[in-house]
Motif scaffolding. Structure first.
Motif, PDB file in Angstrom:
ATOM      1  N   ARG A   1       0.822  -1.217   0.000  1.00  0.00           N
ATOM      2  CA  ARG A   1       0.000   0.000   0.000  1.00  0.00           C
ATOM      3  C   ARG A   1       0.858   1.270   0.000  1.00  0.00           C
ATOM      4  O   ARG A   1       0.512   2.274   0.645  1.00  0.00           O
ATOM      5  N   TYR A   2       1.944   1.222  -0.738  1.00  0.00           N
ATOM      6  CA  TYR A   2       2.747   2.431  -0.867  1.00  0.00           C
ATOM      7  C   TYR A   2       1.998   3.409  -1.759  1.00  0.00           C
ATOM      8  O   TYR A   2       1.489   3.025  -2.825  1.00  0.00           O
ATOM      9  N   PRO A   3       1.886   4.679  -1.365  1.00  0.00           N
ATOM     10  CA  PRO A   3       1.106   5.645  -2.175  1.00  0.00           C
ATOM     11  C   PRO A   3       1.726   5.873  -3.551  1.00  0.00           C
ATOM     12  O   PRO A   3       2.857   6.343  -3.657  1.00  0.00           O
ATOM     13  N   MET A   4       0.996   5.529  -4.585  1.00  0.00           N
ATOM     14  CA  MET A   4       1.531   5.584  -5.946  1.00  0.00           C
ATOM     15  C   MET A   4       1.915   6.997  -6.381  1.00  0.00           C
ATOM     16  O   MET A   4       2.829   7.170  -7.184  1.00  0.00           O
ATOM     17  N   GLU A   5       1.241   7.999  -5.848  1.00  0.00           N
ATOM     18  CA  GLU A   5       1.570   9.368  -6.245  1.00  0.00           C
ATOM     19  C   GLU A   5       2.950   9.792  -5.726  1.00  0.00           C
ATOM     20  O   GLU A   5       3.495  10.810  -6.169  1.00  0.00           O
ATOM     21  N   ASN A   6       3.518   9.005  -4.804  1.00  0.00           N
ATOM     22  CA  ASN A   6       4.860   9.284  -4.285  1.00  0.00           C
ATOM     23  C   ASN A   6       5.925   8.395  -4.929  1.00  0.00           C
ATOM     24  O   ASN A   6       7.074   8.383  -4.481  1.00  0.00           O
ATOM     25  N   PHE A   7       5.530   7.649  -5.929  1.00  0.00           N
ATOM     26  CA  PHE A   7       6.398   6.685  -6.612  1.00  0.00           C
ATOM     27  C   PHE A   7       6.600   7.184  -8.047  1.00  0.00           C
ATOM     28  O   PHE A   7       5.638   7.322  -8.800  1.00  0.00           O
ATOM     29  N   ILE A   8       7.855   7.498  -8.406  1.00  0.00           N
ATOM     30  CA  ILE A   8       8.120   8.052  -9.742  1.00  0.00           C
ATOM     31  C   ILE A   8       9.267   7.303 -10.408  1.00  0.00           C
ATOM     32  O   ILE A   8      10.319   7.089  -9.806  1.00  0.00           O
ATOM     33  N   GLY A   9       9.035   6.886 -11.647  1.00  0.00           N
ATOM     34  CA  GLY A   9      10.052   6.145 -12.389  1.00  0.00           C
ATOM     35  C   GLY A   9      10.735   7.021 -13.425  1.00  0.00           C
ATOM     36  O   GLY A   9      10.172   8.009 -13.898  1.00  0.00           O
ATOM     37  N   ILE A  10      11.950   6.637 -13.779  1.00  0.00           N
ATOM     38  CA  ILE A  10      12.626   7.257 -14.911  1.00  0.00           C
ATOM     39  C   ILE A  10      11.831   6.883 -16.171  1.00  0.00           C
ATOM     40  O   ILE A  10      10.946   6.024 -16.139  1.00  0.00           O
ATOM     41  N   TRP A  11      12.162   7.502 -17.302  1.00  0.00           N
ATOM     42  CA  TRP A  11      11.382   7.264 -18.535  1.00  0.00           C
ATOM     43  C   TRP A  11      11.434   5.823 -19.013  1.00  0.00           C
ATOM     44  O   TRP A  11      10.611   5.401 -19.815  1.00  0.00           O
ATOM     45  N   TRP A  12      12.394   5.024 -18.522  1.00  0.00           N
ATOM     46  CA  TRP A  12      12.429   3.596 -18.885  1.00  0.00           C
ATOM     47  C   TRP A  12      11.584   2.756 -17.925  1.00  0.00           C
ATOM     48  O   TRP A  12      11.576   1.536 -18.016  1.00  0.00           O
ATOM     49  N   SER A  13      10.892   3.423 -17.019  1.00  0.00           N
ATOM     50  CA  SER A  13       9.984   2.736 -16.093  1.00  0.00           C
ATOM     51  C   SER A  13       8.588   3.335 -16.199  1.00  0.00           C
ATOM     52  O   SER A  13       7.883   3.459 -15.201  1.00  0.00           O
ATOM     53  N   GLY A  14       8.203   3.690 -17.421  1.00  0.00           N
ATOM     54  CA  GLY A  14       6.927   4.364 -17.609  1.00  0.00           C
ATOM     55  C   GLY A  14       6.184   3.924 -18.851  1.00  0.00           C
ATOM     56  O   GLY A  14       5.673   4.760 -19.591  1.00  0.00           O
ATOM     57  N   SER A  15       6.098   2.601 -19.065  1.00  0.00           N
ATOM     58  CA  SER A  15       5.329   2.106 -20.213  1.00  0.00           C
ATOM     59  C   SER A  15       4.029   1.477 -19.732  1.00  0.00           C
ATOM     60  O   SER A  15       3.855   1.201 -18.539  1.00  0.00           O
ATOM     61  N   GLU A  16       3.128   1.242 -20.658  1.00  0.00           N
ATOM     62  CA  GLU A  16       1.871   0.569 -20.330  1.00  0.00           C
ATOM     63  C   GLU A  16       2.125  -0.825 -19.763  1.00  0.00           C
ATOM     64  O   GLU A  16       1.416  -1.280 -18.849  1.00  0.00           O
ATOM     65  N   ASN A  17       3.148  -1.500 -20.285  1.00  0.00           N
ATOM     66  CA  ASN A  17       3.467  -2.853 -19.823  1.00  0.00           C
ATOM     67  C   ASN A  17       3.900  -2.874 -18.365  1.00  0.00           C
ATOM     68  O   ASN A  17       3.825  -3.915 -17.706  1.00  0.00           O
ATOM     69  N   ASP A  18       4.361  -1.744 -17.852  1.00  0.00           N
ATOM     70  CA  ASP A  18       4.815  -1.672 -16.466  1.00  0.00           C
ATOM     71  C   ASP A  18       3.656  -1.570 -15.483  1.00  0.00           C
ATOM     72  O   ASP A  18       3.741  -2.067 -14.361  1.00  0.00           O
ATOM     73  N   VAL A  19       2.583  -0.908 -15.893  1.00  0.00           N
ATOM     74  CA  VAL A  19       1.497  -0.598 -14.959  1.00  0.00           C
ATOM     75  C   VAL A  19       0.249  -1.474 -15.119  1.00  0.00           C
ATOM     76  O   VAL A  19      -0.466  -1.717 -14.145  1.00  0.00           O
ATOM     77  N   LEU A  20      -0.007  -1.957 -16.307  1.00  0.00           N
ATOM     78  CA  LEU A  20      -1.244  -2.722 -16.540  1.00  0.00           C
ATOM     79  C   LEU A  20      -1.381  -3.966 -15.663  1.00  0.00           C
ATOM     80  O   LEU A  20      -2.493  -4.275 -15.205  1.00  0.00           O
ATOM     81  N   PRO A  21      -0.297  -4.719 -15.403  1.00  0.00           N
ATOM     82  CA  PRO A  21      -0.454  -5.926 -14.581  1.00  0.00           C
ATOM     83  C   PRO A  21      -0.988  -5.660 -13.170  1.00  0.00           C
ATOM     84  O   PRO A  21      -1.622  -6.532 -12.572  1.00  0.00           O
ATOM     85  N   ALA A  22      -0.751  -4.468 -12.633  1.00  0.00           N
ATOM     86  CA  ALA A  22      -1.222  -4.155 -11.280  1.00  0.00           C
ATOM     87  C   ALA A  22      -2.657  -3.651 -11.258  1.00  0.00           C
ATOM     88  O   ALA A  22      -3.219  -3.413 -10.184  1.00  0.00           O
ATOM     89  N   GLY A  23      -3.260  -3.477 -12.442  1.00  0.00           N
ATOM     90  CA  GLY A  23      -4.649  -3.051 -12.508  1.00  0.00           C
ATOM     91  C   GLY A  23      -4.894  -1.706 -11.857  1.00  0.00           C
ATOM     92  O   GLY A  23      -4.068  -0.790 -11.963  1.00  0.00           O
ATOM     93  N   ASP A  24      -6.018  -1.586 -11.133  1.00  0.00           N
ATOM     94  CA  ASP A  24      -6.388  -0.320 -10.519  1.00  0.00           C
ATOM     95  C   ASP A  24      -5.381   0.142  -9.471  1.00  0.00           C
ATOM     96  O   ASP A  24      -5.282   1.332  -9.170  1.00  0.00           O
ATOM     97  N   LYS A  25      -4.623  -0.790  -8.917  1.00  0.00           N
ATOM     98  CA  LYS A  25      -3.681  -0.447  -7.856  1.00  0.00           C
ATOM     99  C   LYS A  25      -2.513   0.406  -8.363  1.00  0.00           C
ATOM    100  O   LYS A  25      -1.808   1.025  -7.568  1.00  0.00           O
ATOM    101  N   ALA A  26      -2.311   0.432  -9.676  1.00  0.00           N
ATOM    102  CA  ALA A  26      -1.225   1.245 -10.244  1.00  0.00           C
ATOM    103  C   ALA A  26      -1.650   2.687 -10.466  1.00  0.00           C
ATOM    104  O   ALA A  26      -0.824   3.517 -10.848  1.00  0.00           O
ATOM    105  N   ASN A  27      -2.907   2.995 -10.214  1.00  0.00           N
ATOM    106  CA  ASN A  27      -3.414   4.344 -10.474  1.00  0.00           C
ATOM    107  C   ASN A  27      -2.611   5.392  -9.711  1.00  0.00           C
ATOM    108  O   ASN A  27      -2.363   5.259  -8.511  1.00  0.00           O
TER     109      ASN A  27
END
Length: 423
Positions: free
Chosen positions: A237-263
């Motif tokens: 339950r780490y707050p996603m708005e406080n989690f930021i990736g470099i541009w190589w950590s920002g594709s659809e493939n990175d976030v889709l598996p986590a579903g709504d929790k990646a919002n």
């Protein structure tokens, strides 16, 4: 008469034929990094296919993409370089910091330019030392600064705890020096949390984060590591708005598996998102609908397809610049290098290509092979399943970064016996 005919045929066979402009693609469509490598490779090749089908190539000369599978493996990447450099290769884009480090002395000796867009050895921005290496429009250290600046824009950073979760490789280690300097400058506490290749096991790292409760997490990840990290962050339950990736950590493939929790998860970028550009109408007409797409045709407009397309577009524009400078249509790698060093990307040029507002303006010079270092922040909307820019393109802390670049490039020049300067 027979001899004469044969002689004429021999002369004709030996006469110059319009040679293709060759752009090797050191790709990876297999292994734990394939989810990220595939869309980039598709975007890269599709753009050159578009130029051939719509324009007859670049300046009337057809382009040719030679793809070589590296699996994101440094040794295989070097093998791919050696296997393709004799094919008339004009430029290499290895899409790997490990491969980049190994190829720097090789491309320099062979006189072939290399473009490491947003990755590679950051100090290669100093063109007086790294004559054949370019990393415009932004680099890893710019990205570290952008992440810190974004955190600062949301509140006082002094005394805060920031954790860097990073791929335990040359890539992931690249921003550490910059973040250490920025922590001294701004008074935040930096914690380094490495993740070993390929990154499928991160339980201990995220237990540490749950225990230490950093105010923000910055991630330099790639491939399967990204989606695992985002899922693990969701699990604690780490707050996603406080989690930021470099541009190589920002594709659809990175976030889709986590579903709504990646919002709410954030990532940096140095170009725009989506496919609402005139160029994409041409890609559909001349490439996808014509059955000439490099892949399945399902990646158009995704973050990494866009990045591969953008890399190809910058290479093509450098080739056009080289043709203009040299007065030759069939350019050599040396001419391509000169074209890259004279490259200027303006909004007018981007609009004419069919990509208005797609990326910031920048120019390249001998002293500056890295562009302006501008970057923006994107945020993931899980309900809409799309990225949106939440900031404009902003500059990085050049007081910190340029000092590090000067020091690192000077050390490399001494070690390699290079006399710095412009030709």
């Amino acid at each position: 008469m027979k001899l004469t005919t044969l002689a004429v045929a021999a002369i004709m066979a030996a006469s110059p034929v319009m040679a293709d402009l060759v752009f090797p693609s050191l790709s990876y469509r297999t292994g734990p990094y394939a989810a990220n490598g595939i869309p980039f490779a598709d975007g890269y090749e599709d753009y050159f296919t578009l130029l051939n089908e719509r324009d007859g190539g670049i300046g009337g000369v057809p382009t040719k993409v030679i793809e070589c599978e590296t699996g994101y493996n440094t040794e295989k990447g070097v093998e791919c370089y050696e296997a393709t450099k004799g094919e008339g290769a004009l430029i290499y884009q290895p899409l790997s910091t490990g491969i980049t480090y190994q190829l720097i002395p090789k491309v320099t000796a062979d006189g072939i330019p290399m473009h490491t867009m947003g990755y590679g050895r950051t100090s290669a921005k100093n063109g007086e030392v790294f004559s054949n290496v370019f990393n415009y429009p932004a680099n890893y250290w710019d990205g570290a600064s952008h992440a810190v600046s974004h955190i600062m824009s949301l509140g006082d950073i002094k005394g805060k705890k920031i954790a860097l979760v990073y791929h335990n490789s040359a890539y992931g280690k690249e921003p550490i020096r910059t973040l250490e300097e920025l922590s001294k400058k701004h008074g935040f506490e930096l914690t380094l949390i490495p993740v070993d290749h390929p990154g499928q096991e991160q339980k201990s790292q995220w237990l540490q984060i749950r225990r230490e409760k950093p105010d923000n997490v910055i991630m330099y990840g790639w491939g399967v590591m990204n989606q695992v990290a985002i899922q693990e962050a969701a699990n604690i339950r780490y707050p996603m708005e406080n989690f930021i990736g470099i541009w190589w950590s920002g594709s659809e493939n990175d976030v889709l598996p986590a579903g709504d929790k990646a919002n709410g998860y954030k990532a940096l970028t140095f170009h725009n998102l989506g496919d609402d550009y005139p160029l994409y109408d041409d890609l559909r007409k001349y490439v996808l609908d014509a059955g000439k797409a490099a892949g399945a045709g399902d990646q158009l407009g995704t973050a990494l397809y866009n990045r591969g397309m953008y890399a190809a577009m910058l290479a093509a524009e450098a080739a056009k610049t080289a043709q203009e400078l040299s007065g030759e249509k069939e350019i050599t790698p040396a001419m391509m290098r000169d074209g890259m060093e004279a490259l200027e990307i303006t909004e007018a040029k981007m609009a004419a290509i069919g990509l208005p507002g797609f990326g910031p303006e920048f120019s390249v010079s001998c002293q500056n092979h890295g562009g302006n270092g501008l970057g923006a922040v994107a945020q993931w909307d899980a309900a809409a399943q799309e990225w949106s820019l939440i900031t404009g393109y902003e500059g990085s802390d050049q007081d910190v970064i340029q000092t590090l670049i000067n020091d690192d490039s000077a050390a490399f020049a001494t070690e390699a016996g290079i006399e710095a300067g412009c030709k």
